[in-house]
Scaffold this motif. Structure first.
Motif, PDB file in Angstrom:
ATOM      1  N   SER A 145       1.147   2.673  15.835  1.00 40.76           N
ATOM      2  CA  SER A 145       0.150   3.499  16.516  1.00 40.76           C
ATOM      3  C   SER A 145       0.560   4.968  16.516  1.00 40.76           C
ATOM      4  N   PHE A 146       1.863   5.232  16.536  1.00 41.11           N
ATOM      5  CA  PHE A 146       2.340   6.618  16.453  1.00 41.11           C
ATOM      6  C   PHE A 146       1.852   7.270  15.152  1.00 41.11           C
ATOM      7  N   PHE A 147       1.985   6.562  14.051  1.00 42.70           N
ATOM      8  CA  PHE A 147       1.547   7.121  12.770  1.00 42.70           C
ATOM      9  C   PHE A 147       0.023   7.214  12.693  1.00 42.70           C
ATOM     10  N   LEU A 148      -0.682   6.297  13.329  1.00 43.76           N
ATOM     11  CA  LEU A 148      -2.144   6.334  13.282  1.00 43.76           C
ATOM     12  C   LEU A 148      -2.700   7.438  14.179  1.00 43.76           C
ATOM     13  N   ILE A 149      -2.131   7.591  15.373  1.00 47.01           N
ATOM     14  CA  ILE A 149      -2.592   8.663  16.268  1.00 47.01           C
ATOM     15  C   ILE A 149      -2.315  10.030  15.643  1.00 47.01           C
ATOM     16  N   GLY A 150      -1.151  10.175  15.026  1.00 54.49           N
ATOM     17  CA  GLY A 150      -0.793  11.447  14.395  1.00 54.49           C
ATOM     18  C   GLY A 150      -1.146  11.524  12.932  1.00 54.49           C
ATOM     19  N   PHE A 151      -2.160  10.760  12.513  1.00 58.54           N
ATOM     20  CA  PHE A 151      -2.518  10.734  11.091  1.00 58.54           C
ATOM     21  C   PHE A 151      -2.885  12.128  10.581  1.00 58.54           C
ATOM     22  N   ASN A 152      -3.619  12.874  11.383  1.00 55.96           N
ATOM     23  CA  ASN A 152      -3.943  14.259  11.013  1.00 55.96           C
ATOM     24  C   ASN A 152      -2.745  15.135  11.378  1.00 55.96           C
ATOM     25  N   LEU A 207       0.817  -1.215   0.000  1.00 58.33           N
ATOM     26  CA  LEU A 207       0.000   0.000   0.000  1.00 58.33           C
ATOM     27  C   LEU A 207       0.847   1.261   0.000  1.00 58.33           C
ATOM     28  N   ILE A 208       2.057   1.182   0.542  1.00 55.88           N
ATOM     29  CA  ILE A 208       2.890   2.383   0.637  1.00 55.88           C
ATOM     30  C   ILE A 208       3.286   2.895  -0.743  1.00 55.88           C
ATOM     31  N   PRO A 209       3.839   2.050  -1.667  1.00 61.55           N
ATOM     32  CA  PRO A 209       4.209   2.591  -2.983  1.00 61.55           C
ATOM     33  C   PRO A 209       3.069   2.619  -3.985  1.00 61.55           C
ATOM     34  N   GLN A 237     -10.503  11.233   2.153  1.00 62.56           N
ATOM     35  CA  GLN A 237      -9.208  11.552   2.756  1.00 62.56           C
ATOM     36  C   GLN A 237      -8.110  11.448   1.706  1.00 62.56           C
ATOM     37  N   ALA A 238      -7.257  12.453   1.666  1.00 64.07           N
ATOM     38  CA  ALA A 238      -6.197  12.472   0.650  1.00 64.07           C
ATOM     39  C   ALA A 238      -5.206  11.333   0.836  1.00 64.07           C
ATOM     40  N   TYR A 239      -4.991  10.896   2.060  1.00 63.71           N
ATOM     41  CA  TYR A 239      -3.984   9.876   2.337  1.00 63.71           C
ATOM     42  C   TYR A 239      -4.626   8.618   2.919  1.00 63.71           C
ATOM     43  N   ALA A 240      -5.774   8.239   2.353  1.00 66.23           N
ATOM     44  CA  ALA A 240      -6.449   7.041   2.843  1.00 66.23           C
ATOM     45  C   ALA A 240      -5.590   5.801   2.636  1.00 66.23           C
ATOM     46  N   ARG A 260      -1.538   4.821  -3.788  1.00 65.06           N
ATOM     47  CA  ARG A 260      -2.082   6.028  -4.407  1.00 65.06           C
ATOM     48  C   ARG A 260      -2.761   5.754  -5.747  1.00 65.06           C
ATOM     49  N   TYR A 261      -2.494   4.576  -6.324  1.00 60.82           N
ATOM     50  CA  TYR A 261      -3.120   4.243  -7.605  1.00 60.82           C
ATOM     51  C   TYR A 261      -4.478   3.584  -7.420  1.00 60.82           C
TER      52      TYR A 261
END
Length: 769
Positions: free
Chosen positions: A141-148, A15-17, A101-104, A20-21
């Motif tokens: 969880s760090f990336f999920l909590i700080g998603f916004n 999903l990372i690379p 969301q732009a970064y779903a 976006r497609y």
């Protein structure tokens, strides 16, 4: 089991690379993977029911005793089903909630990473492997909590959560390493067999403290609880998945998994019961003071985690049965309440219960989900929460010693508050008159309201038929935590007894407290008066002090001036060398053992001294460079005098290249130096003279030491036979120390790239400032 874990990591990596497609207008198809994993894990229920314990072993880093060992017992199965089952509904819910969301794609990638990490944690049978997955849950969880990440509050909450759980991870790793060293193994299965030896070791109190500290930080036990309410800045699917059903229960899982190893001692019991008891009552009271729906659910979650910790500390078969049952109950109703809160926030734009009412008229299915979940949390008969509450009271009433009444009283007070808090979150927004501004609301997409309703219905299903959960899930999990076989028979009706009376009294009194407790800003302000005494404020003061210290230290030690760095390095080297030289007493040098100097050496030394004097006294940059080159060439001649022509040629090449580079660099700089500060010049002169003197003494002492030729003889003997080279120095650099040379080349290449980037860097005037 390994493929089960790797599938989540693979999905995250893809999903990372490529995410976006993909089109994320409705990302519900992301729920397919956790759904398939859930169905696969269900196939283990009959296997575990027959008493089998599937095990997988793969060598990974055998030299460090870190292998990919996975075990599926009742406890692992319980948490794996929660992770994948609730995860399926969370992914389905997020498919609609995250629409637009732009970064779903990034969000789903982090969610898959978390799911896989949690599965790895609960399936691992190696303590160091558990730690690796433990840290991966903290990172994801760090990336999920700080998603916004555009919101400063979200970034701060993410950093706070990472700091607290990361510190706990450090404690946990230390404790696990000590435990593994005592037992001589990192396998949890083998540690269980050697539990008596571990508990009898002198390091047991330290191990217990470290492991418990790690578990407490993850499961938000007092005084480490403050990160969890802040984590509510995360999107609702994250709060429902991480902060009610899975991640915060990782610490509870760890305590349950290690209870056969570290448990059965008074230190273990008192530590867990004290922390759990304080946490559950403290957080339950705080949940009544909140007006934000997520805040209410956050503090009631902390309280529930305290209940689980308390029950594991109590340690009786009845208490462990209650803990396992309550783990399932809480995951079902709390995830449902979080998802319900997300719908309310999504449709109304607010989570303040003081302004919410009558939403049942426009969100009827959501109302059914909320009321069923709230009643399950309150322990209403025919709901699974009723069975759980009976088991909890039964465990506290049957506790050994004179504390049974005290334990039960604390549990009753906690449950009173939790009943009211559950009604505040699940019932209050839907009752009363509908405000005119909400009359135009409508149900969201079915992907949002079906998951909380399904979770609430599951609570009703297991409440009517608790034997299904008891025989297939609860009983194997309890047996994984106790050395003796325990038969668990969950049933709705236990007859008229003290436990039933306590359950009914709790429900009635909690309902009364709900009606008496009017949410408002006055209660929040009252609680804020004591904010300075809270663990969060104490942690904030520590953070502020550490920040001030870091700023002071950085300004002193890392001020950005190269001359400052060189000065500090040289002073530090002087102190170390002087300490070593003077540590053995006075320094004596036998000059008779030194060879005499010839006319050539004396003349060369005089030239070196004159060049050094010229270097430090001239005001011309170019003159200083030329004088330094004379010093370098003079050293080359010394190498020639003492039969080291290869070193002389190397030195000559380096000095020539250095002079050329200096000239290129200094070409556009002013031709003269203006050093007006005499104090700085004097300081530098003293430091330089001291450094030269210490190095000279060190060299003279080294010349008088007996020569050890073992290493040099090895290189001379085997340079040609092993490396096929006649130049011993070259062979050492290229073959015997090839890796050192390779890394030196890498470092130089990186430095060259950095210099090239700085040369080519073009900044606007504003950026230069």
């Amino acid at each position: 089991m390994l493929l089960t874990i790797l599938s989540g990591f693979l999905a995250s990596i893809l999903l990372i690379p490529f995410g976006r497609y993909l089109r994320f207008e409705r990302g519900g198809f992301m729920a397919l993977l956790p759904a398939l994993l859930f169905l696969y894990l269900l196939s283990y229920i009959p296997v575990i029911g027959r008493g089998e314990v599937p095990f997988e072993h793969y060598e990974w880093v055998p030299s460090l005793a870190v292998n990919l060992d996975f075990k599926m017992d009742g406890l692992s199965l319980l948490f794996s089903l929660l992770i994948t089952g609730i995860g399926t509904l969370i992914f389905l819910y997020a498919g609609s909630y995250m629409k637009g969301q732009a970064y779903a794609d990034r969000f789903y990638g982090f969610l898959y990473l978390f799911m896989a990490s949690m599965l790895g944690l609960v399936l691992s049978d190696n303590i160091l492997l558990i730690f690796i997955f433990w840290e991966l849950t903290s990172i994801s969880s760090f990336f999920l909590i700080g998603f916004n990440n555009t919101d400063p509050a979200s970034r701060k909450s993410a950093l706070t959560a990472l700091a607290v759980t990361g510190l706990g991870g450090f404690f946990l790793l230390t404790g696990m390493i000590l435990m593994g060293n005592i037992a001589g193994t990192n396998s949890i299965s083998k540690l269980t067999e050697l539990a008596a030896a571990i508990r009898a070791d002198n390091l047991y109190p330290l191990i217990l403290s470290l492991v418990v500290a790690g578990a407490f930080t993850k499961s938000a036990q007092f005084p480490f609880h403050f990160w969890l309410p802040g984590a509510m800045k995360a999107p609702t699917p994250v709060s429902a998945y991480l902060h009610s059903a899975t991640m915060v229960k990782a610490g509870v899982f760890l305590l349950a998994r290690l209870s056969p190893v570290l448990g059965d001692t008074t230190a273990w019991s008192y530590t867990l019961m004290t922390a759990g008891g304080v946490t559950m009552l403290y957080a339950a009271v705080h949940s009544l003071l909140r007006t934000d729906l997520k805040g209410i659910l956050a503090y009631s979650t902390i309280s529930a985690l305290g209940v689980l910790t308390f029950l594991i500390g109590l340690g009786t078969p009845e208490a462990l049965t209650a803990a396992v049952t309550f783990t399932v109950v809480h995951a079902l109703y709390k995830a449902s309440l979080f998802l319900t809160t997300g719908i309310i926030d999504h449709e109304t734009g607010t989570r303040d219960i003081s302004g919410l009412s009558g939403l049942r008229k426009v969100l009827l299915p959501v109302f059914f989900a909320g009321i069923l979940s709230a009643l399950s949390s309150a322990g209403m008969p025919l709901l699974f929460g009723f069975v759980s509450k009976d088991l909890i009271y039964e465990a506290t009433l049957h506790a050994e010693g004179q504390f049974a009444v005290f334990f039960t009283s604390i549990m009753v007070l906690t449950n009173l508050c939790l009943v009211a808090a559950g009604f505040m979150a699940g019932i209050r927004p839907f009752t009363g008159a509908l405000p005119p501004e909400y009359s135009g609301l409508h149900l969201p997409h079915w992907q949002m309201w079906v998951p909380p309703l399904l979770l609430a219905i599951c609570g009703l299903f297991f409440g009517v038929l608790p034997a299904i959960a008891g025989g297939s899930i609860v009983s194997p999990a309890v047996n994984a935590m106790t050395p003796e076989e325990t038969e668990v028979h969950l049933k709705v009706w236990h007859g008229f007894n003290t436990v039933l009376a306590l359950s009914v009294a709790t429900l009635a009194a909690g309902t009364g407290l709900y009606f008496l407790n009017k949410p408002g800003i006055r209660k929040l302000r009252f609680a804020e008066r004591f904010e300075n005494l809270s663990p969060a404020a104490f942690s904030g003061r520590i953070t502020a002090g550490f920040t001030r210290f870091s700023s002071w230290y950085t300004n002193i030690m890392h001020n950005g001036f190269l001359r400052s760095y060189i000065l500090k390095i040289i002073i530090f080297a002087e102190i170390l060398l002087a300490w070593e030289l003077l540590g053995g007493g006075p320094v004596y040098i036998n000059f008779d053992r030194l060879s005499s100097a010839g006319i050539y050496e004396i003349v060369n030394i005089l030239i070196l001294i004159l060049a050094v004097v010229l270097t430090v006294t001239t005001s011309s940059r170019l003159t200083a460079v030329v004088a330094m080159s004379v010093v370098g060439y003079g050293i080359c001649l010394m190498f020639v005098y003492y039969s080291a022509p290869d070193l002389a040629m190397t030195q000559f090449t380096i000095d020539t290249l250095t002079v050329v580079l200096f000239v290129f660099v200094l070409f556009n700089l002013p031709p003269f130096l203006n050093v007006a500060n005499k104090k700085i010049m004097t300081r530098d002169a003293v430091v330089a003279l001291a450094f030269g003197s210490i190095l000279s003494i060190t060299a003279l002492k080294a010349l008088q030491e007996p020569t050890e030729t073992t290493v040099s003889k090895f290189y001379s003997d085997f340079a040609y036979t092993l490396a096929k080279g006649k130049n011993v120095v070259n062979v050492i650099l290229v073959d015997f120390r090839g890796f050192d040379t390779m890394f030196e080349i890498v470092v130089l290449s990186i430095a060259a790239l950095g210099v090239y980037s700085l040369i080519k860097l073009k900044l606007r005037p504003s950026e230069k400032e």
